[in-house]
Design a protein around this motif. Sequence first.
Motif, PDB file in Angstrom:
ATOM      1  N   ARG A  11      -8.706   1.393  -4.059  1.00 22.76           N
ATOM      2  CA  ARG A  11      -8.055   1.092  -5.534  1.00 22.76           C
ATOM      3  C   ARG A  11      -8.196   2.188  -6.472  1.00 22.76           C
ATOM      4  NH1 ARG A  11      -9.225  -4.421  -8.384  1.00 22.76           N
ATOM      5  NH2 ARG A  11      -7.436  -4.380  -9.441  1.00 22.76           N
ATOM      6  N   HIS A  23      -7.798   4.548 -17.285  1.00 21.44           N
ATOM      7  CA  HIS A  23      -6.355   4.569 -17.807  1.00 21.44           C
ATOM      8  C   HIS A  23      -6.363   4.867 -19.274  1.00 21.44           C
ATOM      9  CE1 HIS A  23      -5.470   1.919 -14.072  1.00 21.44           C
ATOM     10  NE2 HIS A  23      -4.250   2.853 -14.217  1.00 21.44           N
ATOM     11  N   THR A  29      -5.129   4.679  -6.479  1.00 18.55           N
ATOM     12  CA  THR A  29      -4.251   4.405  -6.951  1.00 18.55           C
ATOM     13  C   THR A  29      -4.057   4.705  -8.714  1.00 18.55           C
ATOM     14  OG1 THR A  29      -4.503   2.191  -7.440  1.00 18.55           O
ATOM     15  CG2 THR A  29      -3.719   2.599  -5.406  1.00 18.55           C
ATOM     16  N   THR A  30      -5.172   5.031  -9.209  1.00 22.54           N
ATOM     17  CA  THR A  30      -5.486   5.248 -10.567  1.00 22.54           C
ATOM     18  C   THR A  30      -5.576   6.766 -10.932  1.00 22.54           C
ATOM     19  OG1 THR A  30      -7.877   5.334 -10.566  1.00 22.54           O
ATOM     20  CG2 THR A  30      -6.995   3.123 -10.506  1.00 22.54           C
ATOM     21  N   PRO A  31      -5.571   7.187 -12.148  1.00 19.63           N
ATOM     22  CA  PRO A  31      -5.338   8.587 -12.430  1.00 19.63           C
ATOM     23  C   PRO A  31      -6.997   9.452 -12.011  1.00 19.63           C
ATOM     24  CG  PRO A  31      -4.757   7.211 -14.438  1.00 19.63           C
ATOM     25  CD  PRO A  31      -5.265   6.429 -13.316  1.00 19.63           C
ATOM     26  N   TYR A  44      -2.497  -2.246  -9.435  1.00 23.46           N
ATOM     27  CA  TYR A  44      -2.737  -2.764  -7.944  1.00 23.46           C
ATOM     28  C   TYR A  44      -3.757  -3.467  -7.783  1.00 23.46           C
ATOM     29  CZ  TYR A  44      -3.191  -2.276  -2.924  1.00 23.46           C
ATOM     30  OH  TYR A  44      -3.227  -2.433  -1.475  1.00 23.46           O
ATOM     31  N   MET A  45      -3.566  -4.774  -7.272  1.00 20.31           N
ATOM     32  CA  MET A  45      -4.601  -5.665  -6.873  1.00 20.31           C
ATOM     33  C   MET A  45      -4.604  -5.989  -5.592  1.00 20.31           C
ATOM     34  SD  MET A  45      -5.013  -9.517  -8.050  1.00 20.31           S
ATOM     35  CE  MET A  45      -6.040 -10.625  -7.200  1.00 20.31           C
ATOM     36  N   THR A  46      -5.661  -5.494  -4.729  1.00 20.78           N
ATOM     37  CA  THR A  46      -5.721  -5.817  -3.300  1.00 20.78           C
ATOM     38  C   THR A  46      -5.873  -7.150  -3.008  1.00 20.78           C
ATOM     39  OG1 THR A  46      -8.021  -5.141  -3.406  1.00 20.78           O
ATOM     40  CG2 THR A  46      -6.456  -3.462  -2.926  1.00 20.78           C
ATOM     41  N   VAL A  58       2.154   1.722  -3.682  1.00 19.29           N
ATOM     42  CA  VAL A  58       1.009   2.287  -4.682  1.00 19.29           C
ATOM     43  C   VAL A  58       0.633   3.549  -4.240  1.00 19.29           C
ATOM     44  CG1 VAL A  58       0.542  -0.055  -5.264  1.00 19.29           C
ATOM     45  CG2 VAL A  58      -0.711   1.009  -3.494  1.00 19.29           C
ATOM     46  N   GLY A  59       1.054   4.050  -2.989  1.00 24.48           N
ATOM     47  CA  GLY A  59       0.911   5.457  -2.530  1.00 24.48           C
ATOM     48  C   GLY A  59      -0.398   5.863  -1.785  1.00 24.48           C
ATOM     49  N   VAL A  60      -1.043   4.732  -1.214  1.00 24.30           N
ATOM     50  CA  VAL A  60      -2.219   4.812  -0.418  1.00 24.30           C
ATOM     51  C   VAL A  60      -1.790   4.769   1.044  1.00 24.30           C
ATOM     52  CG1 VAL A  60      -3.806   4.373  -2.022  1.00 24.30           C
ATOM     53  CG2 VAL A  60      -2.985   2.664  -0.451  1.00 24.30           C
ATOM     54  N   GLN A  61      -0.510   4.617   1.491  1.00 20.19           N
ATOM     55  CA  GLN A  61      -0.141   4.459   2.843  1.00 20.19           C
ATOM     56  C   GLN A  61       0.750   5.479   3.221  1.00 20.19           C
ATOM     57  OE1 GLN A  61      -1.266   2.803   5.674  1.00 20.19           O
ATOM     58  NE2 GLN A  61       0.249   4.138   6.672  1.00 20.19           N
ATOM     59  N   ARG A  62       0.551   6.647   3.918  1.00 17.64           N
ATOM     60  CA  ARG A  62       1.713   7.377   4.254  1.00 17.64           C
ATOM     61  C   ARG A  62       2.742   6.798   4.912  1.00 17.64           C
ATOM     62  NH1 ARG A  62       0.189  12.461   4.133  1.00 17.64           N
ATOM     63  NH2 ARG A  62      -1.930  12.267   4.659  1.00 17.64           N
ATOM     64  N   ARG A 108       0.798  -1.330   0.239  1.00 14.78           N
ATOM     65  CA  ARG A 108       0.130   0.081  -0.024  1.00 14.78           C
ATOM     66  C   ARG A 108       0.847   1.304   0.064  1.00 14.78           C
ATOM     67  NH1 ARG A 108      -2.635   0.738   4.258  1.00 14.78           N
ATOM     68  NH2 ARG A 108      -4.495   1.960   3.246  1.00 14.78           N
ATOM     69  N   ALA A 126       6.906   7.787  -3.962  1.00 11.86           N
ATOM     70  CA  ALA A 126       5.787   6.990  -3.861  1.00 11.86           C
ATOM     71  C   ALA A 126       4.458   7.675  -3.685  1.00 11.86           C
ATOM     72  CB  ALA A 126       5.828   5.920  -2.766  1.00 11.86           C
ATOM     73  N   GLY A 127       3.485   7.583  -4.349  1.00 14.95           N
ATOM     74  CA  GLY A 127       2.400   8.404  -4.307  1.00 14.95           C
ATOM     75  C   GLY A 127       2.465   9.652  -5.048  1.00 14.95           C
ATOM     76  N   ARG A 160     -13.282  12.537 -19.612  1.00 11.91           N
ATOM     77  CA  ARG A 160     -13.377  11.099 -19.817  1.00 11.91           C
ATOM     78  C   ARG A 160     -13.698  10.055 -18.427  1.00 11.91           C
ATOM     79  NH1 ARG A 160      -9.213   7.601 -19.352  1.00 11.91           N
ATOM     80  NH2 ARG A 160      -7.968   9.487 -19.616  1.00 11.91           N
ATOM     81  N   ARG A 191       0.546   7.269 -11.030  1.00 11.39           N
ATOM     82  CA  ARG A 191      -0.892   6.654 -11.042  1.00 11.39           C
ATOM     83  C   ARG A 191      -1.405   5.963 -12.168  1.00 11.39           C
ATOM     84  NH1 ARG A 191      -3.002  11.792  -8.144  1.00 11.39           N
ATOM     85  NH2 ARG A 191      -2.102  11.633  -6.073  1.00 11.39           N
ATOM     86  N   GLY A 192      -0.964   6.494 -13.339  1.00 10.42           N
ATOM     87  CA  GLY A 192      -1.363   5.820 -14.619  1.00 10.42           C
ATOM     88  C   GLY A 192      -0.499   4.741 -14.782  1.00 10.42           C
ATOM     89  N   ARG A 223      -6.161  10.564  -0.363  1.00  9.59           N
ATOM     90  CA  ARG A 223      -5.561   9.396  -1.112  1.00  9.59           C
ATOM     91  C   ARG A 223      -4.643   8.562  -0.229  1.00  9.59           C
ATOM     92  NH1 ARG A 223      -5.662   9.023  -6.488  1.00  9.59           N
ATOM     93  NH2 ARG A 223      -6.488  11.003  -7.501  1.00  9.59           N
ATOM     94  N   LYS A 224      -4.194   9.232   0.967  1.00 10.35           N
ATOM     95  CA  LYS A 224      -3.247   8.345   1.787  1.00 10.35           C
ATOM     96  C   LYS A 224      -3.635   8.148   2.806  1.00 10.35           C
ATOM     97  CE  LYS A 224       1.183   9.311  -0.333  1.00 10.35           C
ATOM     98  NZ  LYS A 224       2.636   9.417  -0.033  1.00 10.35           N
ATOM     99  N   SER A 225      -3.695   7.073   3.627  1.00  9.03           N
ATOM    100  CA  SER A 225      -3.988   6.835   5.178  1.00  9.03           C
ATOM    101  C   SER A 225      -3.055   7.163   5.857  1.00  9.03           C
ATOM    102  CB  SER A 225      -4.822   5.759   5.287  1.00  9.03           C
ATOM    103  OG  SER A 225      -4.108   4.601   4.925  1.00  9.03           O
ATOM    104  N   SER A 226      -3.182   7.789   7.167  1.00  7.12           N
ATOM    105  CA  SER A 226      -1.847   7.853   7.692  1.00  7.12           C
ATOM    106  C   SER A 226      -1.877   6.780   8.879  1.00  7.12           C
ATOM    107  CB  SER A 226      -1.967   9.201   8.415  1.00  7.12           C
ATOM    108  OG  SER A 226      -3.003   9.565   8.905  1.00  7.12           O
TER     109      SER A 226
END
Lengths: 262, 251
Positions: B90, A113, B93-95, A89-91, A61-65, A58, A78-79, B4, A84-85, B248-251
């Motif tokens: 999820r 994407h 993590t995408t645009p 990521y598959m959780t 992929v930039g979702v965890q600080r 996580r 990261a992040g 889009r 992002r493009g 976007r980010k959890s701390s």
Amino acid sequence: MPHMPAHAAPTPPSIEADALSVRIRRTPVLDGLGFTVPEGRITGLLGPSGSGKSTLMRAIVGVQRIRRGSLTVLGRPAGASALRGRIGYMTQDPSVYRDLTVMDNVRYFGALHGRSAADSRAAVEAVGLSDVARRRAGSLSGGQFSRVSLACALVGEPELLVLDEPTVGLDPVLRADLWGQFHDLAAQGTTLLVSSHVMEEAGRCDSLLLLREGRLLAQLTPAQLRERGGSDDLEAAFLGIIRADLARQEAGLPAPTKEHAA
Amino acid sequence: MNPRILAATAARVLTQLRRDHRSIAMILVVPAGLLSVVYWLFENETLPPGAPRTFDRVGLIMLAIFPFVVMFLITSITMLRERTSGTLERLMTTPIHQADLLFGYGIAFSLMAALQSGVATGVAYWVFDLDIDGNAGLVVAVAVLNAVLGVALGLFCSAFARTEFQAVQFMPVVVVPQILLCGLFVARDRMNDVFQAVSDWMPLTYSVEALQEIAANSEPTGAMWQDFATMGAIVLGLLVLASFTLPRKSS
């Protein structure tokens, strides 16, 4: 896929961590990790449940600080929004829309994407779900359901694929099938980071990160693991390394410094 | 925002809704049904000559309350599902940008709200001969704005619930007080000072006020436009607040 072949001159690693620490609600989850993930290879992330594998993914992929240290992914921190493009990521728990069909799910993530309907069909085909493409994702079996999630990660044709236990609950034939696909993707230049707690799968990776209680025990190749763990059986070899680590902890010796393998 | 991605998100939300026939019925049929109940409740009232029917007052306000309540419920639960199923993480993590997601939901549900108020207003006018001075188009506009208000409030409130059960509990806390104090049961200028001050801070108050302006005047009034502007500002403010609940980010 448009990127460099894996056998070109040494390229900077896809992921580079240095003294990386992460805390979740004041509990340290990752502690001072340093490692590299080579481009165009499959790196396995192995460790017992609760060792911090998902948290590390996580963070990547930039979702965890992150709390301390540095984590560079595809040449950026990261992040970073530019990443992002470029990352798929598959959780661990399949995160797709249960009330949508397989194809609707993949099309949506494809659209994010900028991919076409044909790309979505190709991704569904790649995970072997073409026959059930019009079925509701929530009505599929567990193995099929997690492959919908995988297809959603593949459809963006990312340079880096981060897959959290992608083969859990799959039968051996399907598992071998997917690993074949991972190798094909790596051959085309995609970097893969795949977590697992099945040691049998470690043998299919080019490089391994062994994690335990938030610390990196070693980064090595499967051959090196067999050698260091003193067993041809990867499971036994990993256990050997964990026991050595425990003995070192009890003796009050510092944790091993990072080791780099190919 | 990316057009889009915004369009893909709105289309995805609508597809999810389309596969859920019961929710479609909830959105399109139930408000018209409840409106009929209100009509028949007051069917046999005796009125002094020249006085307006109760239905013309209450039914009209119902047209604004239904979309607000229904959209609040549907949005807060859908968004909560997005948060708890892992799809939100999820997506991050995408645009996609948070605004794409929020406005994607906003657009999809507003389309449904427009259909809903179209049906309900049509029933009120053609079946029950709703009699007001103003324009029916403006009534639909208030209803749609109210639906968007419900969407924005639902998106925001979903951040404070951990389960769907908790999300539903916001109904009596956030929605019912607004219905009580909006001027439907007691005119606002006859409430005590405390209630009147509280209702000044409730978005539903302004839509009821706008509807009363529309009912009493054949041409749009300045007060009505002011109510529209206030509601628009509240919706935007809520959407901005909601975007802060999507880190976007959890701390």
